[in-house]
Structure formats: structure tokens, C-alpha cells
Design a protein around this motif. Structure first.
Motif: not given
Length: 303
Positions: A18-37
């Protein structure tokens, strides 16, 4: 407004995939999305509605990421929003090409009253592509559809699949064994049902699942011959404990019929917490079958 995130959640708890998939996002957005997941995974069982709030928040920020739509679909299913679950899981399938959640999709169709559509999908080519666990889950859904229609014999037959094997224990086995026991009971075959109920306990002990994830024996309920079942549990627990002390673990025999269940092999914990639906979160034991699956030998003759 996005739901609150627990103070201890960093977002780094998610699975590597999942972390690899989120690398497509801007870093701060990826972090926020990760926290929601992470929050969605944390509250999925105890508060599925709250988990769904977090999953929806992640979708709003990363709707094109397959793993995000997967988590949203699973959370919606857990929360009983079956229409949303279908939408999200279909989107995940379209993005990823994976059929892994076909059983949930079929069950969502069933819950929405679309029985014909559910059965159509259950016998589609996509069903053939499921792994062993997926096939077991789908069989239980199909069995439930037949039971809903009052056809108890068809409900029983739907569970008589290769994965229903008393000799082997996989992460899905206890649930499948109990479903089969219920189906047997529904057609009046109570003695056989008790045997499968008991074997579900043995499989849990061998795999370190259920009540055996904690070192205590809980009430077995009224459906079992308690003396016989408790003996089975005690012997299986001894086997499970012995495996913690030795790599060469002996077999466990049951008092009732001299059937055995060795315990699972201990595996090193991962540094990553799996997201909902991630196969890496499943319990499994290390015996390998002819089709490449891994499981625990439970020492019974095939029913």
C-alpha cells in the motif's frame, strides 16, 4: 470535515504494498491518506461506521489509488452499506484487475436482494481465479444463499469443496468447518455436525487462532459434547505450547477418536501492519499441499 486521527498513528504502520501505491501522491497527502487507512483498519471490527468515515476521507484525497478504494469497499461492507461496498470494490477491481474480493461482492449482491446476480457472479470465470481462501469464502456465501431460499441440501452441497478437508488446517478452515457443521445440523445430521465443530476447535489450536491466541480455554457452548470437546482442546493446547519450545513438535491426539493436530510454526512478526484485506495478515501454518498451499495437518481422514 475529516474524522479525528489517534495521536499514536503515524501512517507508517501500513503495508509495504500500500505504501508503494501511495508514492504516486504528494508526500504530505500520502501521509494523511496513510493515517486514514491505518484508522480504518484499527476500527474496522469495533466501530465499522467510524472506520468507514476514515476510508471515505482517504477516498476523497486519493480516489485513484486501488488500495484506497479496496479499504473503502471493505469498510463499507463491514458497516452494512452494501451498495457502497459494491461500488468501491468494483472500482478496486477495475484499477487493480484483482478478483480477490469477489466473495464480498457476491454477498453484497445477496444482501441487496439481487440473488440472481449474486449467483451469476458466483459461477463466473472470475470465481475460478480465486485462491483457496477466496474459494472457501465464496462457497460459504453461496451456501448462505441456498439456505436463505430454504434449500438446506443445496446449502450443504455448496460447502463440499476441496478446501473442506479435516486433514489440513488453514486460516479459513475453522470458519469453513463451522459453516459445514451448521449445514449438517440443518439437515438433521447432528452427530456429524458435532465432529466438525470439534475439528474447528482443533484447527484453531493448531493455528494459534481464536481462543488460542490467548492462553485460556473459554466456554465451548451447548452444541458440543463438552467433556469430549474439552479433552480435544486440552490436548491441542498442549501441542500448541510444545511447538513454542521445540522445532520438532509431536502430534496431538484427541481422546475421542485418536485424531491429531500439530501446532503452527512460529513466524517472525512483520514490521508492517497489514491493511484490511491484505493477505499478509492471514494466519497460516507451514505444511505444503500439492497445489502449493500451506497449512497444518489436523490428522483426520477426509470426510
Amino acid at each position: 470535515m475529516a474524522p479525528d486521527i489517534d495521536a499514536d498513528v503515524t501512517g507508517r504502520e501500513i503495508d509495504r504494498t500500500v505504501r508503494r501505491e501511495l508514492q504516486a501522491l504528494e508526500a504530505s497527502n500520502a501521509e494523511r491518506v496513510s493515517k486514514h487507512l491505518v484508522m480504518a483498519a484499527r476500527y474496522l471490527d469495533d466501530d465499522p461506521e467510524f472506520a468507514l468515515e476514515h476510508a471515505n476521507a482517504a477516498v476523497r484525497k486519493a480516489g485513484r489509488i486501488g488500495a484506497v478504494r479496496e479499504v473503502a469497499g471493505i469498510a463499507a461492507y463491514a458497516a452494512g452499506d452494501y451498495a457502497l461496498a459494491l461500488k468501491e470494490l468494483r472500482t478496486h477491481r477495475r484499477i487493480s484487475g484483482s478478483q480477490a474480493h469477489l466473495p464480498l461482492m457476491v454477498d453484497a449482491q445477496r444482501a441487496l436482494g439481487r440473488v440472481d446476480k449474486a449467483m451469476e457472479e458466483a459461477i463466473s470465470d472470475a470465481a475460478d481465479a480465486l485462491d483457496a481462501e477466496g474459494k472457501a469464502e465464496l462457497a460459504m456465501v453461496v451456501s448462505g444463499i441456498h439456505a436463505d431460499a430454504g434449500d438446506e441440501q443445496a446449502a450443504l452441497a455448496a460447502l463440499e469443496i476441496p478446501q473442506l478437508d479435516k486433514n489440513r488446517g488453514f486460516s479459513y478452515s475453522p470458519k469453513l468447518f463451522r459453516a459445514y457443521a451448521d449445514a449438517l445440523r440443518a439437515v438433521g445430521r447432528d452427530s456429524e455436525a458435532m465432529s466438525w465443530d470439534r475439528q474447528a476447535i482443533v484447527a484453531e489450536a493448531a493455528l494459534g487462532m481464536g481462543q488460542f491466541s490467548e492462553p485460556e480455554i473459554v466456554d465451548l457452548g451447548d452444541d458440543l459434547d463438552e467433556d469430549d470437546a474439552r479433552r480435544t482442546v486440552r490436548e491441542a493446547q498442549k501441542r500448541h505450547s510444545a511447538d513454542r519450545r521445540s522445532d520438532d513438535a509431536p502430534e496431538v491426539s484427541t481422546d475421542s477418536d485418536e485424531e491429531a493436530a500439530p501446532a503452527r510454526e512460529e513466524t517472525a512478526p512483520s514490521d508492517d501492519a497489514a491493511a484490511p484485506g491484505d493477505a499478509s495478515a492471514d494466519n497460516h501454518a507451514p505444511a505444503e499441499s500439492a497445489d502449493g498451499e500451506h497449512g497444518t495437518d489436523t490428522g483426520h481422514d477426509r470426510n
